[in-house]
Scaffold this motif. Structure first.
Motif, short mmCIF file in Angstrom:
data_model
loop_
_atom_site.label_atom_id
_atom_site.label_comp_id
_atom_site.label_asym_id
_atom_site.label_seq_id
_atom_site.Cartn_x
_atom_site.Cartn_y
_atom_site.Cartn_z
N ALA A 123 55.42 -12.03 -38.94
CA ALA A 123 56.69 -12.25 -39.63
C ALA A 123 56.81 -13.68 -40.14
O ALA A 123 57.30 -13.92 -41.24
CB ALA A 123 57.86 -11.92 -38.70
N ARG A 124 56.36 -14.64 -39.35
CA ARG A 124 56.44 -16.04 -39.77
C ARG A 124 55.54 -16.32 -40.97
O ARG A 124 55.90 -17.10 -41.86
CB ARG A 124 56.05 -16.95 -38.60
N VAL A 125 54.38 -15.68 -41.02
CA VAL A 125 53.47 -15.87 -42.14
C VAL A 125 54.02 -15.19 -43.40
O VAL A 125 54.02 -15.78 -44.49
CB VAL A 125 52.07 -15.32 -41.81
N LEU A 126 54.49 -13.95 -43.27
CA LEU A 126 54.96 -13.20 -44.43
C LEU A 126 56.21 -13.80 -45.05
O LEU A 126 56.47 -13.59 -46.24
CB LEU A 126 55.23 -11.75 -44.03
N ALA A 130 55.88 -20.26 -49.44
CA ALA A 130 54.77 -20.16 -50.38
C ALA A 130 54.32 -18.71 -50.56
O ALA A 130 53.93 -18.30 -51.66
CB ALA A 130 53.60 -21.02 -49.90
N VAL A 131 54.39 -17.92 -49.50
CA VAL A 131 53.95 -16.52 -49.57
C VAL A 131 54.93 -15.67 -50.37
O VAL A 131 54.55 -14.93 -51.28
CB VAL A 131 53.77 -15.95 -48.15
N SER A 133 57.27 -16.66 -52.49
CA SER A 133 57.34 -17.13 -53.87
C SER A 133 56.12 -16.68 -54.67
O SER A 133 56.25 -16.29 -55.84
CB SER A 133 57.45 -18.65 -53.91
N ALA A 134 54.96 -16.72 -54.05
CA ALA A 134 53.75 -16.25 -54.73
C ALA A 134 53.86 -14.77 -55.05
O ALA A 134 53.41 -14.32 -56.11
CB ALA A 134 52.52 -16.51 -53.85
N GLY A 135 54.47 -13.99 -54.15
CA GLY A 135 54.64 -12.58 -54.43
C GLY A 135 55.48 -12.32 -55.66
O GLY A 135 55.12 -11.50 -56.52
N VAL A 136 56.60 -13.03 -55.77
CA VAL A 136 57.49 -12.83 -56.93
C VAL A 136 56.85 -13.34 -58.22
O VAL A 136 57.05 -12.77 -59.30
CB VAL A 136 58.84 -13.53 -56.66
N LEU A 137 56.09 -14.42 -58.14
CA LEU A 137 55.47 -15.00 -59.33
C LEU A 137 54.24 -14.21 -59.78
O LEU A 137 54.07 -13.94 -60.98
CB LEU A 137 55.09 -16.45 -59.07
N ILE A 138 53.38 -13.85 -58.84
CA ILE A 138 52.10 -13.24 -59.20
C ILE A 138 52.24 -11.78 -59.57
O ILE A 138 51.53 -11.28 -60.46
CB ILE A 138 51.11 -13.41 -58.03
#
Length: 318
Positions: A123-126, A130-131, A133-138
């Motif tokens: 949960a802390r990693v997900l 950065a994670v 934001s990368a999901g929404v951008l990529i």
């Protein structure tokens, strides 16, 4: 996949419908579960209204109205649907504080399990900024600049899965950034504001690439033999503008929310520091309380500012 050939006008936009059984079923289940738990929680009715109207309501409209009916016909309508599902719907869902509602509806054992899941490494990693934001951008870049886009246009199952994925990616982003719900780790709102500025640049860059780039899914759109509406090229340019401009416009409420929470965070931090300083003043030794009774100060400690001798404030002001 549902393709209509009726020209899109104001009248047809208001009268054309599209039945998406999967999305409708998911929305009904989500809404029923939320309100069942809300009755046992302390979340305000305003939060519940945001979840219902801006979240679930807009979610249904994005697939049941003209957007769902013309998403496979016009590039710009599909772009509008992407913005709605990736940004608007998740923001409404996150604003409703669904995790708080769920946690408060659980019993003591369920809450312990919930808290343990929140504290897990996964949960802390997900939820790391950065994670998410990368999901929404990529995700939009992959969707438009790979074969994923045309595959969605040609396949119903993939279309449904992709739309659900957009909502999940967007919800993870807004949940971890708004931080109104329990999160595995809280980050300063100043960091969220900085990330938002970077994301604005990324959204605009995708719009420019689609605007200036080659036609996307040209073979599919050409085979529709559409004789009304904008040309294929103009259609794609309009869609690029929607991804660029509308994406920034709908992100404005989120930015304002972050700024409000940033001010609240700074005010709370200032109050904590003031309280610590006041506590330190109360602990200051009175004049003449140190040294020998005859007034000698040979063995006294060297003079220092009072906060340098306070255990709580010494490291903060160093």
């Amino acid at each position: 996949m549902s393709v209509v050939h009726r020209p899109l006008t104001v009248e047809s936009a208001l009268t054309t419908g599209h039945l998406d059984v999967v999305t409708l079923g998911v929305c009904l289940v989500v809404l029923a579960a939320y309100w069942w738990a809300w009755r046992r929680a302390t979340v305000s009715a305003g939060r519940g209204a945001a979840f219902t109207v801006m979240g679930v309501g807009v979610w249904v409209i994005s697939t049941a109205g003209f957007v769902g009916a013309y998403a496979d016909v016009l590039f710009w309508v599909r772009a509008l649907q992407v913005v709605i599902l990736l940004l608007i719907v998740p923001f409404g869902l996150a604003a409703g504080m669904p995790l708080t509602v769920a946690r408060e509806a659980l019993g003591p054992r369920g809450r312990r399990r919930f808290d343990a899941a929140m504290a897990s490494t996964a949960a802390r990693v997900l939820t790391y900024p950065a994670v998410t934001s990368a999901g929404v951008l990529i995700t939009p870049w992959l969707f438009y600049l790979t074969g994923w886009y045309e595959a969605v246009l040609r396949g119903t199952a993939l279309d449904v899965v992709t739309r659900l994925l957009f909502v999940l990616v967007g919800f993870g982003y807004f949940w971890s950034r708004l931080q109104v719900d329990p999160v595995p780790r809280r980050f300063p709102q100043a960091l969220s504001l900085l990330i938002t500025l970077v994301e604005t640049i990324g959204d605009g860059l995708l719009g420019v690439v689609i605007w200036q780039g080659s036609d996307i899914a040209h073979g599919y759109y050409a085979a529709l033999d559409r004789t009304w509406g904008p040309s294929l090229r103009t259609d794609q340019i309009i869609g690029a503008g929607i991804l660029w401009v509308l994406g920034d416009v709908v992100g404005l409420p989120f930015l304002l929310t972050l700024m409000s929470r940033f001010r609240t965070e700074q005010t709370r931090r200032a109050d904590e520091i003031d309280a610590e300083i006041d506590a330190g003043i109360g602990k200051r030794p009175a004049a003449g309380a140190t040294g020998d009774s005859d007034g000698s100060a040979e063995d006294a400690a060297p003079p220092a500012l009072w906060w340098e001798t306070d255990a709580t404030l010494r490291d903060r002001f160093r």
